[in-house]
Write a protein that holds these residues in place. Structure first.
Motif, PDB file in Angstrom:
ATOM      1  N   HIS A  67      54.328 -13.703 -26.865  1.00 46.40           N
ATOM      2  CA  HIS A  67      55.769 -13.768 -26.659  1.00 46.40           C
ATOM      3  C   HIS A  67      56.090 -14.473 -25.352  1.00 46.40           C
ATOM      4  CE1 HIS A  67      59.011 -12.449 -29.052  1.00 46.40           C
ATOM      5  NE2 HIS A  67      59.624 -11.789 -28.105  1.00 46.40           N
ATOM      6  N   ILE A  68      55.342 -14.118 -24.332  1.00 51.71           N
ATOM      7  CA  ILE A  68      55.559 -14.767 -23.040  1.00 51.71           C
ATOM      8  C   ILE A  68      55.224 -16.244 -23.158  1.00 51.71           C
ATOM      9  CG2 ILE A  68      54.738 -14.860 -20.667  1.00 51.71           C
ATOM     10  CD1 ILE A  68      54.513 -11.887 -20.720  1.00 51.71           C
ATOM     11  N   ALA A  69      54.156 -16.519 -23.882  1.00 53.25           N
ATOM     12  CA  ALA A  69      53.775 -17.920 -24.061  1.00 53.25           C
ATOM     13  C   ALA A  69      54.869 -18.684 -24.789  1.00 53.25           C
ATOM     14  CB  ALA A  69      52.467 -18.005 -24.834  1.00 53.25           C
ATOM     15  N   THR A  70      55.558 -18.020 -25.701  1.00 52.92           N
ATOM     16  CA  THR A  70      56.644 -18.684 -26.420  1.00 52.92           C
ATOM     17  C   THR A  70      57.742 -19.100 -25.440  1.00 52.92           C
ATOM     18  OG1 THR A  70      56.172 -17.197 -28.231  1.00 52.92           O
ATOM     19  CG2 THR A  70      58.190 -18.470 -28.374  1.00 52.92           C
ATOM     20  N   VAL A  71      58.105 -18.171 -24.562  1.00 50.82           N
ATOM     21  CA  VAL A  71      59.134 -18.515 -23.575  1.00 50.82           C
ATOM     22  C   VAL A  71      58.616 -19.600 -22.641  1.00 50.82           C
ATOM     23  CG1 VAL A  71      60.512 -17.630 -21.682  1.00 50.82           C
ATOM     24  CG2 VAL A  71      60.190 -16.256 -23.710  1.00 50.82           C
ATOM     25  N   GLY A  72      57.350 -19.477 -22.248  1.00 48.69           N
ATOM     26  CA  GLY A  72      56.756 -20.489 -21.381  1.00 48.69           C
ATOM     27  C   GLY A  72      56.788 -21.853 -22.056  1.00 48.69           C
ATOM     28  N   THR A  73      56.484 -21.860 -23.328  1.00 44.98           N
ATOM     29  CA  THR A  73      56.500 -23.114 -24.075  1.00 44.98           C
ATOM     30  C   THR A  73      57.903 -23.698 -24.138  1.00 44.98           C
ATOM     31  OG1 THR A  73      54.725 -22.239 -25.428  1.00 44.98           O
ATOM     32  CG2 THR A  73      55.870 -24.164 -26.264  1.00 44.98           C
ATOM     33  N   ALA A  74      58.873 -22.823 -24.387  1.00 43.95           N
ATOM     34  CA  ALA A  74      60.252 -23.314 -24.449  1.00 43.95           C
ATOM     35  C   ALA A  74      60.648 -23.924 -23.116  1.00 43.95           C
ATOM     36  CB  ALA A  74      61.183 -22.168 -24.818  1.00 43.95           C
ATOM     37  N   MET A  75      60.283 -23.248 -22.042  1.00 43.88           N
ATOM     38  CA  MET A  75      60.672 -23.760 -20.728  1.00 43.88           C
ATOM     39  C   MET A  75      59.985 -25.084 -20.432  1.00 43.88           C
ATOM     40  SD  MET A  75      62.812 -21.744 -19.345  1.00 43.88           S
ATOM     41  CE  MET A  75      63.408 -20.075 -19.191  1.00 43.88           C
ATOM     42  N   SER A  76      58.812 -25.283 -20.971  1.00 42.82           N
ATOM     43  CA  SER A  76      58.118 -26.530 -20.663  1.00 42.82           C
ATOM     44  C   SER A  76      58.292 -27.595 -21.746  1.00 42.82           C
ATOM     45  CB  SER A  76      56.634 -26.261 -20.388  1.00 42.82           C
ATOM     46  OG  SER A  76      56.181 -25.115 -21.037  1.00 42.82           O
ATOM     47  N   SER A  77      59.108 -27.283 -22.733  1.00 41.59           N
ATOM     48  CA  SER A  77      59.342 -28.283 -23.777  1.00 41.59           C
ATOM     49  C   SER A  77      60.558 -29.124 -23.434  1.00 41.59           C
ATOM     50  CB  SER A  77      59.624 -27.587 -25.117  1.00 41.59           C
ATOM     51  OG  SER A  77      58.569 -26.757 -25.454  1.00 41.59           O
ATOM     52  N   PRO A  78      60.719 -30.254 -24.106  1.00 46.72           N
ATOM     53  CA  PRO A  78      61.977 -30.993 -23.959  1.00 46.72           C
ATOM     54  C   PRO A  78      63.130 -30.206 -24.563  1.00 46.72           C
ATOM     55  CG  PRO A  78      60.454 -32.149 -25.418  1.00 46.72           C
ATOM     56  CD  PRO A  78      59.720 -30.996 -24.868  1.00 46.72           C
ATOM     57  N   GLU A  79      64.325 -30.639 -24.215  1.00 42.82           N
ATOM     58  CA  GLU A  79      65.507 -29.835 -24.496  1.00 42.82           C
ATOM     59  C   GLU A  79      65.640 -29.418 -25.956  1.00 42.82           C
ATOM     60  OE1 GLU A  79      70.090 -30.253 -23.317  1.00 42.82           O
ATOM     61  OE2 GLU A  79      68.743 -31.721 -22.431  1.00 42.82           O
ATOM     62  N   LYS A  80      65.436 -30.369 -26.868  1.00 46.64           N
ATOM     63  CA  LYS A  80      65.687 -30.064 -28.258  1.00 46.64           C
ATOM     64  C   LYS A  80      64.692 -29.039 -28.789  1.00 46.64           C
ATOM     65  CE  LYS A  80      66.985 -32.277 -32.539  1.00 46.64           C
ATOM     66  NZ  LYS A  80      66.044 -31.731 -33.506  1.00 46.64           N
ATOM     67  N   ALA A  81      63.434 -29.277 -28.472  1.00 46.54           N
ATOM     68  CA  ALA A  81      62.415 -28.335 -28.933  1.00 46.54           C
ATOM     69  C   ALA A  81      62.678 -26.951 -28.352  1.00 46.54           C
ATOM     70  CB  ALA A  81      61.032 -28.824 -28.522  1.00 46.54           C
ATOM     71  N   ALA A  82      63.067 -26.932 -27.076  1.00 45.97           N
ATOM     72  CA  ALA A  82      63.349 -25.659 -26.433  1.00 45.97           C
ATOM     73  C   ALA A  82      64.516 -24.972 -27.114  1.00 45.97           C
ATOM     74  CB  ALA A  82      63.658 -25.882 -24.961  1.00 45.97           C
ATOM     75  N   TRP A  83      65.525 -25.768 -27.429  1.00 47.93           N
ATOM     76  CA  TRP A  83      66.706 -25.195 -28.087  1.00 47.93           C
ATOM     77  C   TRP A  83      66.294 -24.552 -29.408  1.00 47.93           C
ATOM     78  CZ3 TRP A  83      69.354 -25.540 -32.646  1.00 47.93           C
ATOM     79  CH2 TRP A  83      70.656 -25.005 -32.648  1.00 47.93           C
ATOM     80  N   GLU A  84      65.400 -25.253 -30.130  1.00 49.09           N
ATOM     81  CA  GLU A  84      64.975 -24.695 -31.413  1.00 49.09           C
ATOM     82  C   GLU A  84      64.221 -23.383 -31.225  1.00 49.09           C
ATOM     83  OE1 GLU A  84      63.145 -28.070 -33.158  1.00 49.09           O
ATOM     84  OE2 GLU A  84      65.105 -28.837 -33.791  1.00 49.09           O
ATOM     85  N   ILE A  85      63.342 -23.369 -30.234  1.00 53.72           N
ATOM     86  CA  ILE A  85      62.595 -22.127 -29.991  1.00 53.72           C
ATOM     87  C   ILE A  85      63.555 -20.995 -29.639  1.00 53.72           C
ATOM     88  CG2 ILE A  85      60.961 -20.994 -28.449  1.00 53.72           C
ATOM     89  CD1 ILE A  85      59.552 -23.672 -28.179  1.00 53.72           C
ATOM     90  N   PHE A  86      64.449 -21.282 -28.708  1.00 56.28           N
ATOM     91  CA  PHE A  86      65.368 -20.233 -28.268  1.00 56.28           C
ATOM     92  C   PHE A  86      66.281 -19.800 -29.400  1.00 56.28           C
ATOM     93  CE2 PHE A  86      64.871 -21.548 -23.641  1.00 56.28           C
ATOM     94  CZ  PHE A  86      64.058 -20.479 -23.384  1.00 56.28           C
TER      95      PHE A  86
END
Lengths: 612, 778
Positions: B607-626
């Motif tokens: 779960h933490i890795a998911t948030v970490g991934t979102a924070m380190s992804s580009p905006e669109k990918a992060a938006w999708e994760i979030f």
């Protein structure tokens, strides 16, 4: 918005249709001044009432549409005594809600009782101050950070009254800003930031001509949805006030982004209508002021004080834009003597009712007066009607609790900041109840400790383990005494040695002998004392483990004693014979070694016995 | 002589000494409590840092809903959408303690808020801890050493750092429980009383309730028992001290939900069971030795050993098989990193990312235990003369805790009491020797003590001359106080009894040397006090949610965290989900009362890795994760405007590492230029386009025109860009917390959607100067 319009139209038609004549009063002159400079709308009307009929009239009716009446927070009528009036001296006239017959619906009537009845042809002038909350509607309802806040205000250009109005005029005072639009009817003109309507003459009862003013209102719309004020009286010298605010910005809702950058760069353009700070005017000599919310102290506040007042400037944690909420608490202490007085056998608290903050509308205000524990015969006198009930609060070591008077009022405006009184009886001696309780509590605690340490709390006095413990205690006491005696013997040994040293210094053989004699008798006494103790120890079965050591100790000590005596005699002997120092030392040396060894053993035994 | 009078005088003196040490202890308690109030005086009465906020929230729940709801509490405000079973995953000791205090106080009608109780729990318990230290040290080396150790512990900086008012954390009560458990163990060992053994098990239970560090106890005590057996100190007292503890303690520990069957299943507890078996074997051997003749005994020994070996091998094989079957070899990650300091950094980035799990540096020893570090060796030596069961325990304690503190900064806390005990022993021993030497050589006293041994007149002389520890020396010249437990005084008394001079004189130092030495010791003590007060006032009392700085125009307060949390709590919907890096999870749930995705209880790495991934992804990918996590707001901490160094950009590499650990498309080298982490114009495009960078620096350039980051001391790499999938909804006064809202999904329009999609991808691709790109959402 549209709702409002429709409603007004409805009213208008009602007004045209119904024309009942109530009494023979007419209003010969009406002057209305509407103040829209803040979120609280204040309408001051000066009415000149004239009785054209023959009956004596003692009441004047004021009419408000229901939509307005709901927003009416405060209504006061005072007699107007011409130019030289002083507001303070004017006694307000009693006002009450009435529901006269045969009146059009959707109107609320207030009846003002005149100080004396009006005969035929008499006139009377009165000032009516009506204060409305939530009367300004933001339009548009949602604005972004960069937009200015526009509000609309609905009124009637003609004074709504059940009486005929001969001459009337209306002026609307707006804040110094842009006016978006206003209803243009005849005789309407604009003068600076004021819009003037009138004069209109000879209008029938219930004339109604709706007007709408749409203007820029950037003043903060701070609305406390709920405010709980708790006034706690302590007869130790203070009134503690705690005010819990639940604040909302009641203006146009903010939409879209909030940019701190824009707000910081141009605060009065981007975020013009934000609530930045609130000013609370506290009574003079307020102390221990705090300002916090549920997650801790809020550091953005300032406090000034002088003899007249204390001013507290607080900033919410964040600037409040339209629709944003916050909650916080301010609290302060006030000196008791400023607010608590005595009349006869009763005491009364005389303190202001509303919030100390300027220009804050309070939807629901709850004032709780916490009286000291033991107060009786409580009564309240308030200058306006309030809902009232009683509670009990337990705090600070209370037993039965403190009586709490709760007063509730909706739609509170600064005009409600009037003094109210709470009367109660209280015996001063009750003040000391809690300190005495504490003192006696501690006293009992210590007494309990003393009893615990001195009393024997064993459950069974005849159980073997208990008896064994008792015996063991006795044995220990005996052993201790033995040790005491032995240590005294050792002290005497030391003194013997000292006498020998004195001898070597002074050569006074006689003194030494005398000392020896004295010590001898002392030692004898001690050994006598020792005997019964040893006998006891030998007889006691509990002492079995310790007995050999004790006996060993006693034997060693006796041995030591003998050796010392011998040494002492030898040395004295040598002195008497005047033999050389070296010879004496030679003779003593071997004894000295034994003595040292014995002493060592005795010391060791002491330690061993102690450890058992 | 006046026998009755003398004995009366002795009891009086004894009572006086007791009262005096009682008052000294009370004062020590007051000292321990009040030195921790700097945070309240300098800042305010508020809960500190991160974990305390969680504990505070749990306590609030407990006081509101009662104990049964607490055990069954499933918290849906955190780890969304998984939730967390609080009752079963939390060490309840601290919460129950504070809850009980609150309940008692309120049932006495003293209106204290839960917050107040929580804030002051730690100082209260540090007073208890110093009293427990007194008791423990008294058992080891007597009352004098006990008092000294207690006063040292009352202000040891290492402990202060975890127990200032507001630092409402498990360690605050756990250290007290730890010391008290050790005291009761030693007490049982010294007395052999089953009463104390039972108490010991109960205290151990309290310790298990309070802190995961209880494994230290359950390993240290068996080690000591083993040591005693090996050195031939086995006794029935040892048996009584150990066996009830293991049986009762394990049973009780298994009652704590968070421990449960771990109390018998994990390797941390195996040592105690092993020693439990050994002690029984040894006890049986001793017993048999007693009833058999030596010859028979020899036969029996060979017999037993041959059978025992077989059994042992079998048991060992089973154990090894059991242990080997579990992936972590039965050890939890934190414990493994204790044994192998490099374990965590190799395998578990989430443990390594916490600064308090790093090995300490040398200065931190000086900072945290100060002069005690130099006194400890002396204390160890003092423990060896003579070596008793108790003092061997103290030595073992200090040795193991030094090792553990070397592995993890956090465990410096376990070292601190040991260091205090050792230093207390050393200091009081030194004062003993020096004051005795002085007393011996003062002309008036040496002569008088022969003639006036039973007299009190010489006392005044000594009292005047002895600056330190007057009351002790007073006793010394007088007759022996004959109560048993005053060993300390007894030693003194014998020494000046002049006839044993020959032996004792050997210990006597020259007068000048001892005076100077005493002065130096006092100086050392003064230095320690000054340092501790400084540490308490300056270094450790900052609550870390409020920051202050002094500039030329006075005190400046940075209250941004609470500003943001207050905004969230008042201006968002109750069920909105807030995503942030896990550090701020506890604070968000406690202060803003909003649901978070991850928090400081790092139980789910993915779960933490998911948030970490979102924070380190580009905006669109992060938006999708979030968006898939139902997140509405994203919170980032940014220190670049005011120079607050522990912000998210500085923690960002950990997000990348933890995210990359689970989602391999996040690769750490993509964010590094030549192995260096940088955010200036040299930074990699992946770095400049990741969500964390964008959310931190959005419109930052407009503040000063250059976008100079005060933490990294450089101008940022990409200055002008727009956000496509997020919008700024709140930024605090000093920009330390920025909150963004996920933009709603745009209605899909055929053809148009395609166009915007291609644009979005071009924005997020390697192209720089994103400001030129059109925002696909507008």
């Amino acid at each position: 918005m549209t709702m409002g319009f429709r409603f007004d139209l409805l009213l208008f038609t009602i007004a045209l249709l119904s024309v009942p004549v109530l009494s023979d009063l007419i209003l010969s002159k009406v002057d209305r001044r509407i103040d829209l400079t803040s979120q609280i709308v204040r309408i001051t009307s000066t009415l000149k009432v004239e009785n054209e009929g023959t009956d004596l009239v003692s009441e004047v009716l004021l009419a408000f549409p229901d939509s307005q009446a709901k927003k009416l927070a405060h209504l006061v009528a005072t007699p107007n005594e011409g130019k030289g009036k002083t507001k303070g001296s004017a006694v307000s006239l009693p006002v009450e809600v009435v529901q006269p017959n045969e009146m059009p619906p959707a109107l609320t009537f207030y009846s003002v009782s005149l100080p004396k009845g009006l005969g035929k042809g008499d006139t009377f002038t009165l000032d009516v101050l009506a204060v409305f909350t939530h009367a300004l509607q933001p339009f548009p309802e949602k604005i972004s950070q960069a937009d200015i806040q526009l509000v609309v205000f609905y009124e009637t250009a003609h004074y709504l009254s059940p009486y005929m109005v001969k001459v009337q005029s209306l002026s609307v005072k707006l804040p110094d800003a842009r006016i978006e639009s206003f209803t243009k009817i005849e005789n309407a003109k604009i003068q600076g930031s004021e819009i003037k309507y009138g004069p209109y003459e000879n209008l029938p009862p219930f004339s109604y001509s709706p007007i709408v003013v749409h203007f820029e209102g950037n003043q903060p719309f701070a609305v406390a949805q709920e405010l709980v004020r708790e006034l706690e009286i302590s007869h130790w010298g203070s009134v503690q006030v705690t005010e819990d605010y639940n604040l909302i910005h009641g203006g146009a809702q903010s939409k879209g982004e909030f940019s701190r950058l824009d707000y910081q760069a141009r605060p009065y353009i981007r975020g013009a209508s934000a609530v930045r700070r609130l000013v609370a005017k506290l009574p003079p000599r307020a102390h221990s002021v705090y300002y916090r919310d549920e997650i801790g102290n809020i550091s953005t506040s300032n406090l000034w004080g002088d003899l007249k007042k204390t001013e507290l400037v607080i900033e919410p944690r964040y600037p409040m834009f339209g629709g944003w909420r916050t909650a916080f608490t301010i609290g302060y202490g006030l000196p008791l003597q400023d607010f608590l007085f005595e009349s006869g056998r009763k005491r009364y608290l005389n303190i202001s009712f509303g919030s100390p903050m300027d220009e804050v509308v309070i939807d629901t205000l709850i004032v709780k007066v916490v009286l000291p524990e033991g107060s009786r015969d409580i009564s309240v006198s308030a200058p306006f009607p309030v809902k009232q009930w009683q509670e009990t609060k337990l705090s600070h070591l209370d037993v039965v609790g403190r009586p709490v008077i709760v007063l509730e009022k909706t739609n509170v405006v600064p005009e409600h900041n009037q003094y109210f009184q709470v009367y109660y009886k209280f015996n001063s001696l009750s003040m000391f109840r809690e300190p005495l309780m504490l003192i006696s509590g501690y006293f009992l605690l210590f007494v309990a400790c003393i009893i615990y340490t001195h009393a024997d709390l064993s459950i069974s006095k005849s159980s073997p383990s208990y008896l064994a413990k008792l015996q063991w205690d006795e044995v220990q006491a005996a052993v201790q005494q033995v040790q005491n005696i032995i240590s005294r013997c050792l002290t005497i040994h030391d003194k013997l040695e000292a006498s020998l040293r004195d001898l070597s210094r002074s050569g006074d053989v006689q003194a030494c002998k005398a000392a020896r004699k004295a010590f001898d008798s002392l030692l004898k006494d001690l050994s006598k004392e020792l005997k019964p103790l040893l006998a006891f120890l030998q007889s006691s079965p509990q002492a079995a483990p310790i007995l050999p050591k004790v006996e060993d100790l006693v034997a060693k000590e006796r041995d030591l004693q003998e050796k010392l005596m011998v040494k002492h005699s030898t040395v004295v002997d040598c002195y008497e014979k005047n033999s050389g120092r070296r010879e004496t030392e030679n003779r003593v040396a071997s004894q000295q070694q034994k003595i040292t060894a014995l002493r060592q053993e005795v010391d060791d035994l002491f330690e061993i016995i102690d450890e058992i | 002589m006046e026998g009755s009078e003398t004995s009366k005088g002795t009891t009086l003196r004894y009572a006086f000494g007791n009262v005096l040490s009682f008052f000294i202890l009370v004062l020590i308690g007051v000292l321990a409590f009040s030195i921790r109030l700097f945070s309240v005086i300098k800042y305010e009465s508020v809960i500190h840092e991160f974990d305390p906020y969680f504990n505070y929230r749990v306590t609030q729940f407990l006081t509101k809903n009662g104990i049964y709801d607490f055990w069954n509490w499933f918290d849906d405000r955190t780890w969304y959408p998984l939730g967390r079973v609080i009752g079963g995953t939390v060490y309840p000791g601290l919460t129950l303690t504070a809850g009980t205090i609150w309940w008692i106080v309120n049932s006495l009608n003293i209106p204290l808020s839960v917050e107040t109780v929580c804030v002051f729990t730690a100082p209260i318990f540090s007073a208890f801890a110093s009293w427990a230290t007194y008791l423990l040290t008294k058992e080891v080396k007597g009352a004098g050493a006990g008092l000294t150790a207690a006063v040292l512990l009352a202000m040891v900086p290492s402990y202060i750092s975890r127990s200032v008012a507001g630092s409402y954390d498990n360690e605050a009560v756990a250290i007290f429980a730890l010391i008290f458990t050790f005291y009761l163990y030693i007490k049982t060992l010294n007395t052999g009383s089953l009463f104390y053994a039972t108490l010991n098990a109960i205290t151990y239970f309290y310790m298990v309730c309070s802190w995961g560090g209880y494994t230290f106890i359950i390993n240290l005590i068996p080690m000591h028992v083993l040591l005693c057996i090996v050195t031939g100190r086995f006794s029935s007292r040892l048996y009584i001290a150990y066996c009830p503890l293991v049986i009762l303690g394990t049973l009780l520990a298994a009652l704590v939900p968070v421990v449960g069957f771990n109390a018998v299943m994990t390797s941390e507890h195996f040592a105690s069971f092993l020693v439990f078996i050994i002690i029984h074997v040894v006890a049986v051997v001793y017993y048999i030795k007693g009833i058999l003749s030596p010859k028979m005994f020899k036969v029996a020994v060979t017999f037993v050993i041959s059978i025992g070996l077989v059994v042992c091998c079998a048991v060992l094989a089973v154990l090894v098989a059991l242990v080997a079957s579990s992936p972590t070899k039965g050890w939890s990650g934190r414990s493994l990193s204790l044994l192998d300091p490099t374990y965590a950094s190799k395998y578990i980035p989430i443990i390594a990312s916490v600064s308090e799990h790093q090995p300490p540096t040398w200065p931190s020893y000086f900072m945290d235990i100060n002069v005690l570090a130099f006194l400890v060796p002396a204390g160890i030596i003092a423990c060896f003369s003579p070596l008793s069961d108790a003092s061997s325990f103290a030595v073992l304690y200090i040795v193991t805790s030094v090792y553990f503190s070397g592995v993890m900064v956090r465990l410096m806390l376990v070292l601190a009491p040991a260091a205090c005990i050792m230093s207390g022993i050393a200091l009081s021993g030194a004062f003993d020797v020096f004051t005795r030497s002085i007393k011996f050589q003062l002309p008036g006293v040496a002569g008088n003590s022969q003639t006036d041994a039973g007299d009190s007149s010489s006392d005044s002389v000594v009292a005047q001359n002895d600056v330190v520890k007057t009351e002790k020396s007073e006793d010394a010249v007088k007759e022996r106080p004959s109560k048993k437990n005053r060993k300390k005084e007894k030693e003194h008394v014998e020494k000046p009894s002049v006839k044993s001079q020959i032996k004792k004189r050997l210990l006597v130092l020259p007068l000048e040397a001892s005076v100077i030495a005493i002065l130096l010791l006092v100086l050392l003590g003064a230095f320690y006090v000054v340092h501790s007060v400084w540490a308490a006032a300056e270094a450790y009392s900052a609550p870390s949610i409020v920051l202050t700085s002094y500039s030329h125009d006075g005190l400046h307060v940075f209250d941004d965290f609470r500003e943001a949390y207050a905004w969230l709590s008042h201006n968002t919907e109750v069920d909105d989900k807030v995503a942030s890096w896990w550090d701020y999870g506890y604070q968000t749930t406690a202060m803003a009362n909003r649901t978070v995705i991850v928090d400081n209880n790092t139980w789910n790495n993915t779960h933490i890795a998911t948030v970490g991934t979102a924070m380190s992804s580009p905006e669109k990918a992060a938006w999708e994760i979030f968006n898939s996590l139902d997140v509405k707001y994203v919170l980032v901490v940014f220190g670049g405007l005011v120079g607050y160094p522990s912000d998210d950009i500085n923690k960002f590499l950990w997000m990348v590492r933890i995210g990359g650990g689970v989602f391999p498309h996040i690769k750490e080298p993509d964010y590094l230029r030549d192995g260096q982490y940088r955010i200036d114009s040299e930074a990699t495009p992946t770095m400049l386009n990741c969500l964390m960078y964008k959310l931190s620096y959005y419109r930052f350039v407009e503040t000063d025109g250059k976008a100079f980051d005060r933490v990294r001391r450089t101008e940022i790499g990409k200055k002008y860009f727009k956000l496509t999938h997020f919008e700024e909804v709140f930024t605090t006064h000093h920009w330390m917390v920025r909150i963004y809202k996920l933009k709603p999904q745009k209605n899909r329009i055929r053809g148009k959607a395609k166009k915007s999609k291609s644009k979005a991808s071009s924005t997020t691709s390697t192209k720089r100067g994103g400001s030129k790109n059109k925002n696909p959402w507008h």
